[in-house]
Design an enzyme around this catalytic site. Structure first.
Site, PDB file in Angstrom:
ATOM      1  N   LYS A   1      -6.239  17.652  -0.379  1.00  0.00           N
ATOM      2  CA  LYS A   1      -5.748  16.639  -0.563  1.00  0.00           C
ATOM      3  C   LYS A   1      -5.584  16.011  -0.995  1.00  0.00           C
ATOM      4  O   LYS A   1      -6.321  15.790  -1.745  1.00  0.00           O
ATOM      5  CB  LYS A   1      -7.128  15.924   0.598  1.00  0.00           C
ATOM      6  CG  LYS A   1      -7.558  15.010   1.046  1.00  0.00           C
ATOM      7  CD  LYS A   1      -8.178  14.671   1.832  1.00  0.00           C
ATOM      8  CE  LYS A   1      -9.115  14.217   1.314  1.00  0.00           C
ATOM      9  NZ  LYS A   1      -9.562  12.652   0.807  1.00  0.00           N
TER      10      LYS A   1
ATOM     11  N   ASP B   1      -3.310  12.092   3.879  1.00  0.00           N
ATOM     12  CA  ASP B   1      -4.401  11.283   3.306  1.00  0.00           C
ATOM     13  C   ASP B   1      -4.684   9.339   2.922  1.00  0.00           C
ATOM     14  O   ASP B   1      -5.082   9.616   2.913  1.00  0.00           O
ATOM     15  CB  ASP B   1      -6.550  12.378   3.350  1.00  0.00           C
ATOM     16  CG  ASP B   1      -7.431  11.178   4.061  1.00  0.00           C
ATOM     17  OD1 ASP B   1      -7.291   9.915   5.015  1.00  0.00           O
ATOM     18  OD2 ASP B   1      -8.587  11.265   2.918  1.00  0.00           O
TER      19      ASP B   1
ATOM     20  N   LYS C   1      -4.149   7.552   6.181  1.00  0.00           N
ATOM     21  CA  LYS C   1      -5.052   6.779   7.084  1.00  0.00           C
ATOM     22  C   LYS C   1      -4.226   5.095   7.555  1.00  0.00           C
ATOM     23  O   LYS C   1      -4.453   4.440   7.311  1.00  0.00           O
ATOM     24  CB  LYS C   1      -5.973   6.211   6.698  1.00  0.00           C
ATOM     25  CG  LYS C   1      -7.713   7.014   6.182  1.00  0.00           C
ATOM     26  CD  LYS C   1      -8.708   7.173   6.377  1.00  0.00           C
ATOM     27  CE  LYS C   1      -9.597   8.160   6.040  1.00  0.00           C
ATOM     28  NZ  LYS C   1      -9.444   8.850   4.837  1.00  0.00           N
TER      29      LYS C   1
ATOM     30  N   THR D   1     -17.119   7.188   8.957  1.00  0.00           N
ATOM     31  CA  THR D   1     -18.471   7.529   9.049  1.00  0.00           C
ATOM     32  C   THR D   1     -19.346   6.001   7.875  1.00  0.00           C
ATOM     33  O   THR D   1     -20.486   6.222   7.911  1.00  0.00           O
ATOM     34  CB  THR D   1     -18.781   8.743   8.518  1.00  0.00           C
ATOM     35  OG1 THR D   1     -18.111   9.344   6.479  1.00  0.00           O
ATOM     36  CG2 THR D   1     -18.115  10.366   8.696  1.00  0.00           C
TER      37      THR D   1
ATOM     38  N   ASP E   1      -1.312   0.176  10.914  1.00  0.00           N
ATOM     39  CA  ASP E   1       0.206  -1.123  11.062  1.00  0.00           C
ATOM     40  C   ASP E   1       0.119  -0.977  11.827  1.00  0.00           C
ATOM     41  O   ASP E   1      -0.537  -0.334  13.204  1.00  0.00           O
ATOM     42  CB  ASP E   1       0.511  -0.672   9.755  1.00  0.00           C
ATOM     43  CG  ASP E   1       1.049  -1.914   8.949  1.00  0.00           C
ATOM     44  OD1 ASP E   1       1.626  -2.449   9.556  1.00  0.00           O
ATOM     45  OD2 ASP E   1       1.268  -2.255   7.942  1.00  0.00           O
TER      46      ASP E   1
ATOM     47  N   ARG F   1     -15.817  16.483  -4.117  1.00  0.00           N
ATOM     48  CA  ARG F   1     -17.231  16.292  -5.660  1.00  0.00           C
ATOM     49  C   ARG F   1     -18.454  17.709  -5.553  1.00  0.00           C
ATOM     50  O   ARG F   1     -18.083  18.292  -6.524  1.00  0.00           O
ATOM     51  CB  ARG F   1     -18.626  15.431  -5.297  1.00  0.00           C
ATOM     52  CG  ARG F   1     -16.868  13.812  -5.831  1.00  0.00           C
ATOM     53  CD  ARG F   1     -17.963  12.607  -4.988  1.00  0.00           C
ATOM     54  NE  ARG F   1     -18.520  12.516  -4.303  1.00  0.00           N
ATOM     55  CZ  ARG F   1     -19.181  12.022  -2.753  1.00  0.00           C
ATOM     56  NH1 ARG F   1     -19.459  11.151  -4.099  1.00  0.00           N
ATOM     57  NH2 ARG F   1     -18.820  11.827  -1.718  1.00  0.00           N
TER      58      ARG F   1
HETATM   59  O1  C5P Z   1     -17.759  13.640  -0.560  1.00  0.00           O
HETATM   60  P1  C5P Z   1     -16.891  14.266  -1.016  1.00  0.00           P
HETATM   61  O2  C5P Z   1     -16.576  14.347  -2.351  1.00  0.00           O
HETATM   62  O3  C5P Z   1     -16.856  16.117  -1.473  1.00  0.00           O
HETATM   63  O4  C5P Z   1     -15.548  13.668   0.055  1.00  0.00           O
HETATM   64  C1  C5P Z   1     -14.406  14.517  -0.394  1.00  0.00           C
HETATM   65  C2  C5P Z   1     -13.607  13.984   0.850  1.00  0.00           C
HETATM   66  O5  C5P Z   1     -14.467  13.038   2.061  1.00  0.00           O
HETATM   67  C3  C5P Z   1     -13.227  12.379   0.123  1.00  0.00           C
HETATM   68  O6  C5P Z   1     -11.812  12.247  -0.533  1.00  0.00           O
HETATM   69  C4  C5P Z   1     -13.268  11.448   1.349  1.00  0.00           C
HETATM   70  O7  C5P Z   1     -12.250  10.590   2.221  1.00  0.00           O
HETATM   71  C5  C5P Z   1     -13.606  12.013   2.684  1.00  0.00           C
HETATM   72  N1  C5P Z   1     -15.027  11.651   3.345  1.00  0.00           N
HETATM   73  C6  C5P Z   1     -14.927  11.426   3.906  1.00  0.00           C
HETATM   74  N2  C5P Z   1     -16.071  10.775   4.821  1.00  0.00           N
HETATM   75  C7  C5P Z   1     -17.253  10.818   3.779  1.00  0.00           C
HETATM   76  C8  C5P Z   1     -17.227  11.019   2.849  1.00  0.00           C
HETATM   77  C9  C5P Z   1     -15.943  11.538   2.812  1.00  0.00           C
HETATM   78  O8  C5P Z   1     -13.375  10.940   4.642  1.00  0.00           O
HETATM   79  N3  C5P Z   1     -18.341  10.117   4.675  1.00  0.00           N
END
Ligand code: C5P
Length: 229
Positions: free
Chosen positions: A32, A59, A61, A118, A64, A208
């Site tokens: 991604k 990604d 998003k 979220t 517009d 992460r």
């Molecule tokens: O938390 P982590 O590092 O695994 O997140 C990976 C991806 O998921 C991030 O690039 C973020 O854009 C997306 N993400 C999200 N909503 C969340 C947490 C992470 O869209 N609550």
């Protein structure tokens, strides 16, 4: 067979993204590219990842006016990405314009709708004039996405069972995935890979837990194994 894993290359430095990609196998996962990396490194990096065999989820998003989103989707499709996304709250005309633009492209990426971020809770929705509970707003935007012919939704794995039941044709892309040994850290908002897949997720976005691990290659292998149960 390719796993449902999409590794989030959340870096400002294209060199760091390339180094992470070098540890991954494009036959086993997708990657991604989000706002940070795309703003820093642009389409060239997306092309380089694709040249290495990776399917890319762009990604960005988009949100517009319909014409602008349609043109952005067209540019993303021309770039050859595997998946791209738009905010469903951009409205029906915007979603339909995105759908038409992607369909008119020679290459047809999966077009995914973002429902409620979220990071927004009921109080935050209220501040922008949405007085319904989060789940009601998610379902409203999911129905709008289905009506506009989108291919799927980004959602929390917690929402996946209801969304899958109501919209069986939509593929569900879920972030907030954590390895089984880390799940106790934040039990309310995260899910293990196996649990998310069992809940109806089709693709798991993981950042992460892999990219910030002491041994990212080992963490990736563990995630692959966790997907299998
Ligand atoms: O938390 P982590 O590092 O695994 O997140 C990976 C991806 O998921 C991030 O690039 C973020 O854009 C997306 N993400 C999200 N909503 C969340 C947490 C992470 O869209 N609550």
């Amino acid at each position: 067979m390719k796993s449902p894993l999409i590794v989030a290359l959340d870096y400002a430095d294209p060199g760091a993204a390339r180094a992470m990609a070098a540890l991954l196998d494009p036959s086993q996962c997708r990657v991604k590219v989000g706002k940070e990396l795309f703003t820093a490194a642009g389409p060239l990096l997306v092309e380089q990842l694709q040249d290495q065999g990776f399917e890319v989820f762009l990604d960005l998003k988009f949100h517009d006016i319909p014409q602008t989103v349609a043109k952005a989707c067209q540019a993303a499709a021309r770039l050859g990405v595997w998946m791209l996304n738009v905010h469903a709250s951009g409205g029906k005309s915007m979603l339909e314009a995105a759908r038409e633009a992607v369909d008119a492209s020679g290459h047809r990426p999966l077009l995914i709708g973002v429902t409620v971020l979220t990071s927004l809770d009921a109080a935050a929705l209220m501040q922008i004039g949405v007085s319904d509970p989060v789940a009601v707003q998610v379902e409203r935007l999911a129905a709008l996405s289905t009506a506009a012919g989108l291919d799927g939704l980004v959602c929390s794995a917690r929402e996946a069972p209801q969304l899958k039941a109501a919209h069986p044709d939509l593929c569900l892309v879920t972030p907030g995935i954590r390895p089984p040994e880390h799940i106790a850290d934040d039990q309310k908002r995260t899910m293990t890979p196996a649990a998310a897949l069992a809940a109806g997720a089709d693709y798991l976005v993981i950042g992460r837990p892999i990219t910030a691990a002491a041994d990212p290659a080992q963490a990736f292998s563990a995630m692959l194994a966790a997907c299998a149960g």
